[in-house]
Design an enzyme around this catalytic site. Structure first.
Site, PDB file in Angstrom:
ATOM      1  N   CYS A 161      -5.119  17.449  -9.570  1.00 16.67           N
ATOM      2  CA  CYS A 161      -4.515  18.712  -9.164  1.00 16.67           C
ATOM      3  C   CYS A 161      -3.095  18.867  -9.704  1.00 16.67           C
ATOM      4  O   CYS A 161      -2.712  19.966 -10.107  1.00 16.67           O
ATOM      5  CB  CYS A 161      -4.566  18.852  -7.648  1.00 16.67           C
ATOM      6  SG  CYS A 161      -6.266  19.055  -7.047  1.00 16.67           S
ATOM      7  N   CYS A 195      -3.600  15.326  -5.580  1.00 18.07           N
ATOM      8  CA  CYS A 195      -4.014  14.151  -6.337  1.00 18.07           C
ATOM      9  C   CYS A 195      -3.609  14.314  -7.810  1.00 18.07           C
ATOM     10  O   CYS A 195      -3.069  15.344  -8.212  1.00 18.07           O
ATOM     11  CB  CYS A 195      -5.528  13.969  -6.225  1.00 18.07           C
ATOM     12  SG  CYS A 195      -6.474  15.243  -7.102  1.00 18.07           S
ATOM     13  N   GLU A 228      -6.737  23.180  -4.377  1.00 15.37           N
ATOM     14  CA  GLU A 228      -5.778  23.632  -5.388  1.00 15.37           C
ATOM     15  C   GLU A 228      -6.493  24.214  -6.608  1.00 15.37           C
ATOM     16  O   GLU A 228      -6.095  25.260  -7.134  1.00 15.37           O
ATOM     17  CB  GLU A 228      -4.892  22.468  -5.855  1.00 15.37           C
ATOM     18  CG  GLU A 228      -4.098  21.808  -4.753  1.00 15.37           C
ATOM     19  CD  GLU A 228      -4.781  20.588  -4.136  1.00 15.37           C
ATOM     20  OE1 GLU A 228      -4.078  19.629  -3.792  1.00 15.37           O
ATOM     21  OE2 GLU A 228      -6.029  20.594  -4.000  1.00 15.37           O
ATOM     22  N   HIS A 242     -11.415  20.917  -5.581  1.00 17.11           N
ATOM     23  CA  HIS A 242     -10.356  20.721  -4.594  1.00 17.11           C
ATOM     24  C   HIS A 242      -9.726  22.075  -4.285  1.00 17.11           C
ATOM     25  O   HIS A 242      -9.799  23.009  -5.107  1.00 17.11           O
ATOM     26  CB  HIS A 242      -9.289  19.774  -5.130  1.00 17.11           C
ATOM     27  CG  HIS A 242      -9.749  18.357  -5.242  1.00 17.11           C
ATOM     28  ND1 HIS A 242      -8.875  17.318  -5.447  1.00 17.11           N
ATOM     29  CD2 HIS A 242     -10.984  17.793  -5.183  1.00 17.11           C
ATOM     30  CE1 HIS A 242      -9.543  16.173  -5.507  1.00 17.11           C
ATOM     31  NE2 HIS A 242     -10.833  16.443  -5.353  1.00 17.11           N
TER      32      HIS A 242
END
Length: 162
Positions: free
Chosen positions: A99, A96, A68, A66
């Site tokens: 993260c 999410c 992040e 992701h």
């Protein structure tokens, strides 16, 4: 007579938030161009860019890639430490659960996200993990910087895929 300081700390912070979120949106568009969900992230310390990333789980065959996480990994490698105190992460979509956990473990100080993620957002939408009392680090957060732009990018991406 008192003079007004038009460059208050809050004004300077709002300007910086806008600048960094604009960069995160450029990265999100880059992800979209590669067929990835358009999310971009920028990690900043003391007004300087430490790292950036965009979603790439499909192209890298890595479910943890992701935006992040990519930014956190890059920053940790650059500074030689898995702890990233005194940093702010700017991301175009509410993080999410994975993260948020990574941000807390990395000791990121502040999170700024653009748009909410109603189904899987773990800050204030589906879950409120930043408010959980069991963590040993408190992550400050704010939302809404360029939210309309981020939402429009996401909407256009998913509309084109249908």
């Amino acid at each position: 007579m008192t003079t007004m300081n038009h460059n208050s700390a809050a004004d300077l912070q709002a300007t910086a938030d806008l600048q960094w979120m604009q960069r995160a949106l450029v990265l999100a568009a880059q992800a979209a161009g590669q067929g990835e969900v358009p999310v971009g992230a920028v990690l900043v310390r003391n007004g300087e860019l430490l790292a950036e990333g965009y979603n790439q789980p499909i192209t890298t065959h890595d479910p943890t890639a992701h935006a992040e996480i990519v930014a956190l990994r890059t920053a940790a490698a650059a500074v030689g430490n898995y702890r990233l105190p005194d940093t702010t992460l700017y991301v175009t979509l509410e993080p999410c659960t994975m993260c948020i956990g990574a941000l807390i473990h990395a000791r990121v100080t502040r999170l700024v996200f653009a748009a909410r993620e109603p189904r899987a957002g773990a800050v204030c939408s589906a879950l409120q993990l930043c408010d959980h009392s069991g963590y040993n680090h408190k992550l400050a957060w704010s939302e809404g910087v360029l939210a309309v732009d981020s939402s429009a990018l996401l909407t256009a991406f998913f509309k084109a895929r249908r």
